[in-house]
Design an enzyme around this catalytic site. Sequence first.
Site, PDB file in Angstrom:
ATOM      1  N   THR A   1      37.323  31.131  40.922  1.00 23.65           N
ATOM      2  CA  THR A   1      37.235  29.905  41.709  1.00 23.65           C
ATOM      3  C   THR A   1      35.752  29.662  41.992  1.00 23.65           C
ATOM      4  OG1 THR A   1      37.704  31.427  43.532  1.00 23.65           O
ATOM      5  CG2 THR A   1      39.508  30.035  42.810  1.00 23.65           C
ATOM      6  N   ASP A   2      35.438  28.681  42.800  1.00 23.75           N
ATOM      7  CA  ASP A   2      34.040  28.343  43.095  1.00 23.75           C
ATOM      8  C   ASP A   2      33.438  29.327  44.106  1.00 23.75           C
ATOM      9  OD1 ASP A   2      35.487  25.537  42.345  1.00 23.75           O
ATOM     10  OD2 ASP A   2      33.384  25.617  41.709  1.00 23.75           O
TER      11      ASP A   2
ATOM     12  N   GLU B   1      42.715  40.323  39.100  1.00 27.08           N
ATOM     13  CA  GLU B   1      42.959  39.120  39.901  1.00 27.08           C
ATOM     14  C   GLU B   1      43.174  39.552  41.345  1.00 27.08           C
ATOM     15  OE1 GLU B   1      43.800  36.002  41.866  1.00 27.08           O
ATOM     16  OE2 GLU B   1      43.284  35.591  39.762  1.00 27.08           O
TER      17      GLU B   1
ATOM     18  N   HIS C   1      39.737  26.825  28.454  1.00 24.79           N
ATOM     19  CA  HIS C   1      40.244  28.144  28.038  1.00 24.79           C
ATOM     20  C   HIS C   1      39.732  28.530  26.645  1.00 24.79           C
ATOM     21  CE1 HIS C   1      43.659  27.675  31.178  1.00 24.79           C
ATOM     22  NE2 HIS C   1      42.667  28.389  31.668  1.00 24.79           N
TER      23      HIS C   1
ATOM     24  N   ASP D   1      40.044  42.956  44.127  1.00 20.58           N
ATOM     25  CA  ASP D   1      38.852  42.112  44.183  1.00 20.58           C
ATOM     26  C   ASP D   1      37.985  42.502  42.988  1.00 20.58           C
ATOM     27  OD1 ASP D   1      36.560  41.131  46.820  1.00 20.58           O
ATOM     28  OD2 ASP D   1      36.311  41.043  44.647  1.00 20.58           O
ATOM     29  N   GLY D   2      37.569  41.522  42.219  1.00 18.41           N
ATOM     30  CA  GLY D   2      36.784  41.809  41.015  1.00 18.41           C
ATOM     31  C   GLY D   2      35.538  42.623  41.330  1.00 18.41           C
TER      32      GLY D   2
ATOM     33  N   ASP E   1      36.610  34.162  35.109  1.00 15.45           N
ATOM     34  CA  ASP E   1      37.339  32.897  35.298  1.00 15.45           C
ATOM     35  C   ASP E   1      37.689  32.797  36.773  1.00 15.45           C
ATOM     36  OD1 ASP E   1      40.675  31.696  34.549  1.00 15.45           O
ATOM     37  OD2 ASP E   1      38.835  30.587  35.005  1.00 15.45           O
TER      38      ASP E   1
ATOM     39  N   PRO F   1      37.264  33.715  48.550  1.00 16.48           N
ATOM     40  CA  PRO F   1      37.313  34.977  47.786  1.00 16.48           C
ATOM     41  C   PRO F   1      36.403  34.978  46.565  1.00 16.48           C
ATOM     42  CG  PRO F   1      39.334  33.685  47.462  1.00 16.48           C
ATOM     43  CD  PRO F   1      38.573  33.026  48.590  1.00 16.48           C
TER      44      PRO F   1
HETATM   45  N1  SAM Z   1      39.424  27.765  35.686  1.00 18.20           N
HETATM   46  C1  SAM Z   1      39.432  27.691  37.089  1.00 18.20           C
HETATM   47  C2  SAM Z   1      38.128  27.121  37.561  1.00 18.20           C
HETATM   48  O1  SAM Z   1      37.251  26.937  36.721  1.00 18.20           O
HETATM   49  O2  SAM Z   1      38.009  26.777  38.715  1.00 18.20           O
HETATM   50  C3  SAM Z   1      39.720  29.067  37.658  1.00 18.20           C
HETATM   51  C4  SAM Z   1      41.097  29.396  37.447  1.00 18.20           C
HETATM   52  S1  SAM Z   1      41.689  30.913  38.028  1.00 18.20           S
HETATM   53  C5  SAM Z   1      43.126  30.317  38.773  1.00 18.20           C
HETATM   54  C6  SAM Z   1      40.700  31.437  39.361  1.00 18.20           C
HETATM   55  C7  SAM Z   1      41.221  32.742  39.945  1.00 18.20           C
HETATM   56  O3  SAM Z   1      40.165  33.507  40.533  1.00 18.20           O
HETATM   57  C8  SAM Z   1      42.245  32.533  41.087  1.00 18.20           C
HETATM   58  O4  SAM Z   1      43.505  33.000  40.670  1.00 18.20           O
HETATM   59  C9  SAM Z   1      41.685  33.360  42.250  1.00 18.20           C
HETATM   60  O5  SAM Z   1      42.674  34.002  43.013  1.00 18.20           O
HETATM   61  C10 SAM Z   1      40.782  34.343  41.502  1.00 18.20           C
HETATM   62  N2  SAM Z   1      39.753  34.978  42.330  1.00 18.20           N
HETATM   63  C11 SAM Z   1      38.988  34.388  43.297  1.00 18.20           C
HETATM   64  N3  SAM Z   1      38.172  35.312  43.861  1.00 18.20           N
HETATM   65  C12 SAM Z   1      38.417  36.497  43.238  1.00 18.20           C
HETATM   66  C13 SAM Z   1      37.868  37.822  43.361  1.00 18.20           C
HETATM   67  N4  SAM Z   1      36.920  38.090  44.251  1.00 18.20           N
HETATM   68  N5  SAM Z   1      38.334  38.787  42.522  1.00 18.20           N
HETATM   69  C14 SAM Z   1      39.303  38.516  41.597  1.00 18.20           C
HETATM   70  N6  SAM Z   1      39.874  37.285  41.452  1.00 18.20           N
HETATM   71  C15 SAM Z   1      39.418  36.295  42.245  1.00 18.20           C
END
Ligand code: SAM
Length: 293
Positions: A162-163, A110, A66, A142-143, A160, A167
Amino acid sequence: MTEKRWIAETLFEELGLRTSFAVERVLHETKTAHQHLVLFEHRHFGKVLMLDGATQVTSRDEFIYHEMMTHVPILAHGRAREILIVGGGDCGIAEEVLKHPSITRVTEVEIDASVVEFAKQHFPEFTGPVLSDPRFELVIDDGMNYVAQTARRFDIIIVDSTDPEGPGKVLFSYEFYAACRRCLAPGGVMATQNGVPFFQPEELITSVGHFRRLFADAGCYVAAIPTYVGGHMAMGWAADDRELRHVPAETLAERHAAAGRFPTRYWTPEVHKAAFALPRFIAEHVASADERS
Ligand code: SAM
């Protein structure tokens, strides 16, 4: 004596690798509209959040990721006011961003409202200061949609996510980065979660390749996060001003002081500078992105 439950991170299963955590207590487990979510207590890492079998955040080492995803782009930029966070549902990134008094507005986009709802209950250390700050705005979307449509311009975009599966997949696409480029203000910076190069080289190479086609300066910086298994974590860097990655440590220290010298546990001006000195194998991945782009 009941058998302890072990929860495995399955992100690198294809590589024949699983990291398992001995569970003290499962605090929350559910299937949301977008992903499987489990939060459990671990005796060393404290609270551990996993989405779709990938560790997202733990209370013990969250500060590293962070702090480096926020203070590096913000203090390198030096005059940031408007920040966009894509993803970031646990609010750990927003909490660090809001430590900068000069920031006037933080918009978090988010996709999964239940991650934020769940964080309100289980990560009040993040959501408490964030949701009570008038500068913070939450958008559930959706971003990709948001950056493709917004008329607003941002000094810094922090992805920030997910992989690149489920999504999160679209957040590693050329179209997404091009749309981010469109809503970055002149002199703006984008920092992205870009995986662990030792296990996920393609993720970094592909993203840097996209950045290279869109920005004058593209690459990454690194930090070591114990629960993002595999050594260095790469944070993508995309900007038009090539000087931003070379801001002297003295200037970074002055800017941190001007921001009230808020306490940090990982970020220092020297660590900031060192994070851009890439180990050769990662530098070679970044260089190979050139050939492909
Ligand atoms: N730091 C973590 C990592 O490195 O893996 C990520 C943490 S954060 C919880 C990841 C967030 O991305 C999740 O809450 C997920 O719902 C969000 N996310 C995934 N795909 C997304 C999208 N297309 N648009 C917006 N948010 C998304």
